[in-house]
Write a protein that holds these residues in place. Structure first.
Motif, PDB file in Angstrom:
ATOM      1  N   ILE A 286      -1.276  41.918 -77.991  1.00 21.27           N
ATOM      2  CA  ILE A 286      -1.427  42.168 -79.419  1.00 21.27           C
ATOM      3  C   ILE A 286      -0.328  41.418 -80.172  1.00 21.27           C
ATOM      4  CG2 ILE A 286      -1.459  43.928 -81.229  1.00 21.27           C
ATOM      5  CD1 ILE A 286      -2.359  45.942 -79.117  1.00 21.27           C
ATOM      6  N   PHE A 287      -0.738  40.542 -81.072  1.00 21.33           N
ATOM      7  CA  PHE A 287       0.209  39.760 -81.868  1.00 21.33           C
ATOM      8  C   PHE A 287       0.327  40.369 -83.259  1.00 21.33           C
ATOM      9  CE2 PHE A 287      -0.726  36.964 -78.454  1.00 21.33           C
ATOM     10  CZ  PHE A 287       0.333  36.066 -78.346  1.00 21.33           C
ATOM     11  N   ALA A 288       1.552  40.646 -83.674  1.00 18.40           N
ATOM     12  CA  ALA A 288       1.840  41.120 -85.029  1.00 18.40           C
ATOM     13  C   ALA A 288       2.459  39.962 -85.803  1.00 18.40           C
ATOM     14  CB  ALA A 288       2.781  42.318 -85.000  1.00 18.40           C
ATOM     15  N   VAL A 289       1.838  39.624 -86.920  1.00 20.27           N
ATOM     16  CA  VAL A 289       2.122  38.366 -87.620  1.00 20.27           C
ATOM     17  C   VAL A 289       2.611  38.660 -89.035  1.00 20.27           C
ATOM     18  CG1 VAL A 289       1.075  36.247 -88.494  1.00 20.27           C
ATOM     19  CG2 VAL A 289       0.367  37.161 -86.276  1.00 20.27           C
ATOM     20  N   GLY A 290       3.700  37.992 -89.417  1.00 23.07           N
ATOM     21  CA  GLY A 290       4.171  38.079 -90.802  1.00 23.07           C
ATOM     22  C   GLY A 290       4.580  39.475 -91.187  1.00 23.07           C
ATOM     23  N   GLY A 291       4.249  39.872 -92.417  1.00 25.72           N
ATOM     24  CA  GLY A 291       4.577  41.217 -92.855  1.00 25.72           C
ATOM     25  C   GLY A 291       5.854  41.264 -93.656  1.00 25.72           C
ATOM     26  N   LEU A 292       6.511  42.428 -93.613  1.00 26.04           N
ATOM     27  CA  LEU A 292       7.613  42.719 -94.525  1.00 26.04           C
ATOM     28  C   LEU A 292       8.852  43.212 -93.785  1.00 26.04           C
ATOM     29  CD1 LEU A 292       5.469  44.764 -97.041  1.00 26.04           C
ATOM     30  CD2 LEU A 292       6.395  42.491 -97.501  1.00 26.04           C
ATOM     31  N   THR A 293      10.023  42.936 -94.375  1.00 22.59           N
ATOM     32  CA  THR A 293      11.260  43.549 -93.920  1.00 22.59           C
ATOM     33  C   THR A 293      11.403  44.914 -94.586  1.00 22.59           C
ATOM     34  OG1 THR A 293      12.561  42.629 -95.731  1.00 22.59           O
ATOM     35  CG2 THR A 293      12.328  41.268 -93.751  1.00 22.59           C
ATOM     36  N   LYS A 294      12.459  45.635 -94.227  1.00 20.91           N
ATOM     37  CA  LYS A 294      12.706  46.938 -94.848  1.00 20.91           C
ATOM     38  C   LYS A 294      12.902  46.823 -96.350  1.00 20.91           C
ATOM     39  CE  LYS A 294      14.620  49.480 -90.919  1.00 20.91           C
ATOM     40  NZ  LYS A 294      15.813  50.151 -90.353  1.00 20.91           N
ATOM     41  N   THR A 295      13.434  45.688 -96.777  1.00 23.75           N
ATOM     42  CA  THR A 295      13.689  45.493 -98.210  1.00 23.75           C
ATOM     43  C   THR A 295      12.500  44.896 -98.942  1.00 23.75           C
ATOM     44  OG1 THR A 295      14.685  43.335 -97.726  1.00 23.75           O
ATOM     45  CG2 THR A 295      16.158  45.247 -97.824  1.00 23.75           C
ATOM     46  N   SER A 319       5.023  28.738 -89.454  1.00 21.97           N
ATOM     47  CA  SER A 319       5.779  27.710 -90.171  1.00 21.97           C
ATOM     48  C   SER A 319       6.233  28.188 -91.545  1.00 21.97           C
ATOM     49  CB  SER A 319       4.928  26.444 -90.326  1.00 21.97           C
ATOM     50  OG  SER A 319       3.809  26.699 -91.167  1.00 21.97           O
ATOM     51  N   MET A 320       5.620  29.272 -92.044  1.00 21.51           N
ATOM     52  CA  MET A 320       6.014  29.784 -93.361  1.00 21.51           C
ATOM     53  C   MET A 320       5.918  31.300 -93.396  1.00 21.51           C
ATOM     54  SD  MET A 320       2.760  28.528 -95.646  1.00 21.51           S
ATOM     55  CE  MET A 320       3.066  26.828 -95.161  1.00 21.51           C
ATOM     56  N   MET A 321       6.599  31.900 -94.362  1.00 17.41           N
ATOM     57  CA  MET A 321       6.594  33.351 -94.520  1.00 17.41           C
ATOM     58  C   MET A 321       5.243  33.800 -95.091  1.00 17.41           C
ATOM     59  SD  MET A 321      10.437  34.031 -95.970  1.00 17.41           S
ATOM     60  CE  MET A 321      10.223  32.919 -97.361  1.00 17.41           C
ATOM     61  N   ARG A 322       4.726  34.897 -94.546  1.00 15.31           N
ATOM     62  CA  ARG A 322       3.430  35.413 -94.992  1.00 15.31           C
ATOM     63  C   ARG A 322       3.409  36.942 -94.874  1.00 15.31           C
ATOM     64  NH1 ARG A 322      -0.574  31.172 -94.730  1.00 15.31           N
ATOM     65  NH2 ARG A 322       0.146  29.396 -93.496  1.00 15.31           N
ATOM     66  N   SER A 323       3.365  37.621 -95.990  1.00 19.38           N
ATOM     67  CA  SER A 323       3.028  39.040 -95.984  1.00 19.38           C
ATOM     68  C   SER A 323       1.623  39.176 -96.568  1.00 19.38           C
ATOM     69  CB  SER A 323       4.028  39.860 -96.802  1.00 19.38           C
ATOM     70  OG  SER A 323       3.980  39.495 -98.165  1.00 19.38           O
ATOM     71  N   ARG A 324       1.005  40.338 -96.339  1.00 24.71           N
ATOM     72  CA  ARG A 324      -0.372  40.587 -96.785  1.00 24.71           C
ATOM     73  C   ARG A 324      -1.291  39.450 -96.312  1.00 24.71           C
ATOM     74  NH1 ARG A 324      -0.382  42.057-102.990  1.00 24.71           N
ATOM     75  NH2 ARG A 324      -2.020  43.522-102.369  1.00 24.71           N
ATOM     76  N   VAL A 325      -1.101  39.066 -95.063  1.00 20.68           N
ATOM     77  CA  VAL A 325      -1.777  37.915 -94.467  1.00 20.68           C
ATOM     78  C   VAL A 325      -3.058  38.367 -93.768  1.00 20.68           C
ATOM     79  CG1 VAL A 325      -0.360  38.144 -92.382  1.00 20.68           C
ATOM     80  CG2 VAL A 325      -1.445  35.947 -92.880  1.00 20.68           C
ATOM     81  N   GLY A 326      -4.087  37.521 -93.799  1.00 23.33           N
ATOM     82  CA  GLY A 326      -5.294  37.762 -93.026  1.00 23.33           C
ATOM     83  C   GLY A 326      -5.160  37.166 -91.644  1.00 23.33           C
ATOM     84  N   VAL A 327      -5.674  37.863 -90.629  1.00 24.89           N
ATOM     85  CA  VAL A 327      -5.567  37.395 -89.246  1.00 24.89           C
ATOM     86  C   VAL A 327      -6.915  37.574 -88.551  1.00 24.89           C
ATOM     87  CG1 VAL A 327      -4.489  37.796 -86.993  1.00 24.89           C
ATOM     88  CG2 VAL A 327      -3.095  37.856 -89.052  1.00 24.89           C
ATOM     89  N   ALA A 328      -7.300  36.586 -87.743  1.00 28.01           N
ATOM     90  CA  ALA A 328      -8.495  36.692 -86.903  1.00 28.01           C
ATOM     91  C   ALA A 328      -8.266  35.877 -85.643  1.00 28.01           C
ATOM     92  CB  ALA A 328      -9.736  36.206 -87.641  1.00 28.01           C
ATOM     93  N   LEU A 334      -5.247  32.326 -82.382  1.00 27.91           N
ATOM     94  CA  LEU A 334      -4.915  33.273 -83.439  1.00 27.91           C
ATOM     95  C   LEU A 334      -4.738  32.519 -84.764  1.00 27.91           C
ATOM     96  CD1 LEU A 334      -3.902  36.375 -83.755  1.00 27.91           C
ATOM     97  CD2 LEU A 334      -1.640  35.324 -83.808  1.00 27.91           C
ATOM     98  N   TYR A 335      -5.506  32.917 -85.773  1.00 30.29           N
ATOM     99  CA  TYR A 335      -5.457  32.266 -87.083  1.00 30.29           C
ATOM    100  C   TYR A 335      -4.776  33.181 -88.099  1.00 30.29           C
ATOM    101  CZ  TYR A 335      -8.845  28.770 -85.438  1.00 30.29           C
ATOM    102  OH  TYR A 335      -9.484  27.757 -84.755  1.00 30.29           O
ATOM    103  N   ALA A 336      -3.931  32.599 -88.949  1.00 27.28           N
ATOM    104  CA  ALA A 336      -3.284  33.328 -90.042  1.00 27.28           C
ATOM    105  C   ALA A 336      -3.709  32.681 -91.367  1.00 27.28           C
ATOM    106  CB  ALA A 336      -1.769  33.278 -89.896  1.00 27.28           C
ATOM    107  N   VAL A 560       1.990  44.021 -91.383  1.00 26.89           N
ATOM    108  CA  VAL A 560       1.678  42.895 -90.505  1.00 26.89           C
ATOM    109  C   VAL A 560       0.177  42.608 -90.490  1.00 26.89           C
ATOM    110  CG1 VAL A 560       3.676  43.270 -89.008  1.00 26.89           C
ATOM    111  CG2 VAL A 560       1.519  44.433 -88.499  1.00 26.89           C
ATOM    112  N   GLY A 561      -0.154  41.383 -90.139  1.00 24.47           N
ATOM    113  CA  GLY A 561      -1.502  41.043 -89.719  1.00 24.47           C
ATOM    114  C   GLY A 561      -1.535  41.076 -88.206  1.00 24.47           C
ATOM    115  N   VAL A 562      -2.658  41.484 -87.626  1.00 27.04           N
ATOM    116  CA  VAL A 562      -2.697  41.715 -86.181  1.00 27.04           C
ATOM    117  C   VAL A 562      -3.944  41.094 -85.563  1.00 27.04           C
ATOM    118  CG1 VAL A 562      -2.911  43.507 -84.417  1.00 27.04           C
ATOM    119  CG2 VAL A 562      -1.294  43.804 -86.259  1.00 27.04           C
TER     120      VAL A 562
END
Length: 568
Positions: A286-295, A319-328, A334-336, A560-562
């Motif tokens: 299971i890959f957890a991708v991008g998302g958010l820090t505590k702040t 290669s870049m920061m991504r929160s609220r990212v779509g994953v499939a 694995l695509y982001a 995260v996107g998963v």
């Protein structure tokens, strides 16, 4: 070792047996004190009756139950390989036996005959590690003949997990019709498409079309033809000569066509024919991708969970920061899609290749999208809705990896940001979300065949930022936000009844939660409970209708996107 009591002293030498048995083995090697000779074929093996009775259940029964052999000096043994008998007699004295590719099958057969279950199980473990699509059917048959149930079960799981490769083997083509039927009727086959089951059946029939064509109707009845696309039914199944010349096969083909042409009649169809296969034994990382820090900052971080050891570890970053990212995930890649980098919504897309352990870029979407849902279906990737920085979106795009290009499809009936998107029952489902004003309980699905969106039964709770996944022919949603409450409820959709029902709730409230299916279970990952971003993970067992915690993520705090990449 000494044990004292009031009136005595008990001395115990703990290494007596480990020191004594090698001496007994040496006495046997010298041919001394032996009182029985075992004969098999033209070979003879001398031994001590008491040692054999103490260590081998078969001989314990023979020598202690007043059987004729209990008093014979020479005993003829039938049904065991001489080399295996010699190795297992040696095992009785030493507790050691060497397994290799040349002797493991004869040793398993001999250990089964002599009721040495631990030796038999060691042989089974040895053979499990040597499973291959070209030999697993033969090993399963061998294990079944010798009553080694654990090896039979392991072989069957391997056949289900690697069905496509196994179906190409010579062993598969040489199976009987009953054996092929037993395989292709299974719910547990791991296939990307029901096309692979149809092609496997046709390969088996075509191996000897003259004598095997009579079995095609029986086999085709176990192929879930309604799950095939109308194009494949028309261009491949309908033109197959063996199908055209069989009334029973044509009836099955017509039934599948009716499934697509007259959706209102679907409830009348036998449920197994329209139920997608789901291999619960397939294990993925299971890959957890991008998302958010505590702040609340966006991340390019990726971490991966291995369910076999319940451990998260860092993986290659995007290669870049991504929160609220779509994953499939499609074809084990694995695509982001899109997301938010902290100052702008993104249209860029990158893909992770687990073989190369590297991310690469593909064509960007035509529209910037964060809070976007994504899914893979029939060699295509779909993104639905999201937020472009100004408004919630109802647009839908489809990616063709062969052409590396995106095209717009029909719009959804609702503008859905932070909705759930999943491939299910040969359709793309879009669930919940919000349009900036209202949060939805509505659900709609897109048919690639008709190019249209249609509504299905609404969820019992309106939800945005929800998790969504499919398991065992059912659709599940969990958590989210209803406009006033961060949710921990979970619902299950049955396509046969077009109804939702509640199942066991999560242990904690989770908005912005990711949900995936893996190993026959559901995994709810991260989220936000109204106070804190979450790193915790919990797993749903449908047989127990219960959630339990597993190891938390090590580098993410929710959002995260998963995706799951099978570990074949």
């Amino acid at each position: 070792m000494e044990h004292e009591c009031e009136d005595c002293l008990i001395f115990q030498q703990t290494d007596l047996f480990s020191q004594g048995f090698p001496i007994v083995e040496e006495i046997r090697r010298q041919g001394k004190l032996c009182d029985v000779t075992l004969k098999v074929d033209d070979e003879s093996f001398s031994a001590h009756r008491i040692i054999l009775a103490a260590t081998i259940p078969y001989f314990h029964a023979m020598f202690t139950n007043d059987m004729l052999e209990s008093k014979q000096k020479d005993i003829v043994i039938r049904g065991i390989d001489p080399g295996a008998l010699e190795a297992l007699i040696n095992f009785a004295y030493s507790g050691r036996v060497a397994l290799d590719n040349n002797n493991v099958q004869s040793l398993l057969a001999g250990a089964s005959f002599l009721q040495l279950t631990k030796v038999r199980d060691a042989c089974a473990q040895f053979l499990k590690r040597r499973f291959h699509p070209n030999n697993v059917l033969g090993i399963r048959y061998f294990a079944d003949v010798h009553g080694c149930a654990p090896l039979v079960e392991a072989a069957e799981k391997y056949i289900q997990q690697y069905f496509c490769e196994v179906s190409l083997s010579e062993e598969f083509l040489n199976l009987s019709c009953a054996e092929v039927l037993d395989i292709v009727k299974s719910d547990e086959l791991h296939v990307v498409s029901e096309e692979q089951v149809f092609e496997a059946v046709m390969r088996w029939v075509s191996k000897d079309g003259g004598s095997r064509k009579q079995h095609l109707p029986q086999l085709l009845a176990k192929v879930r033809l309604p799950l095939l696309t109308p194009q494949y039914l028309t261009d491949r199944v309908a033109v197959e000569e063996l199908v055209k010349t069989s009334h029973e096969c044509r009836d099955l083909l017509d039934e599948a066509r009716d499934y697509h042409l007259m959706p209102e009649r679907r409830p009348l169809l036998q449920s197994f024919r329209k139920r997608p296969r789901s291999c619960s034994c397939v294990m993925g990382n299971i890959f957890a991708v991008g998302g958010l820090t505590k702040t609340g900052d966006s991340l390019s971080t990726v971490e991966v969970y291995d369910p076999a050891v319940d451990t998260w570890q860092m993986a290659e970053a995007m290669s870049m920061m991504r929160s609220r990212v779509g994953v499939a995930v499609m074809h084990n890649r694995l695509y982001a899609f899109g997301g938010y980098n902290g100052y702008d919504r993104l249209s860029t897309v990158e893909v992770f290749d687990p073989q190369k352990k590297a991310w690469g870029r593909v064509a960007s979407m035509q529209c910037k999208r964060s809070a976007v849902g994504a899914a893979a279906l029939n060699d295509r990737l779909y993104v639905c809705g999201g937020y472009d920085g100004v408004t919630s979106l109802n647009t839908v795009e489809c990616y063709n990896p062969e052409r590396n290009e995106w095209t717009y499809l029909a719009n959804m009936t609702r503008h859905r940001s932070a909705g759930g998107v999943v491939a299910f029952d040969a359709h793309i489902y879009a669930l919940g979300g919000h349009d900036g004003l209202s949060i939805f309980d509505s659900v709609e699905c897109y048919s690639p065949q008709t190019g249209k969106w249609t509504s299905v039964g609404p969820m019992q709770t309106r939800r945005c930022r929800l998790g969504v996944a499919t398991l065992n022919g059912k659709l599940y949603v969990c958590g989210g936000y209803d406009g006033s409450t961060f949710l921990q409820t979970v619902e299950m959709y049955d396509p046969d009844t077009n109804q939702w029902q509640y199942v066991a709730p999560l242990n904690v409230m989770r908005s912005r939660v990711a949900l995936v299916a893996n190993m026959g279970k559901l995994w709810a990952i991260g989220g936000y409970d109204g106070v804190s971003n979450l790193s915790t993970v919990e797993v749903y067992d449908p047989s127990a209708n219960a959630w339990s915690f597993v190891s938390p993520m090590c580098a993410h705090e929710g959002g995260v996107g998963v995706g799951v990449i099978p570990t074949f």
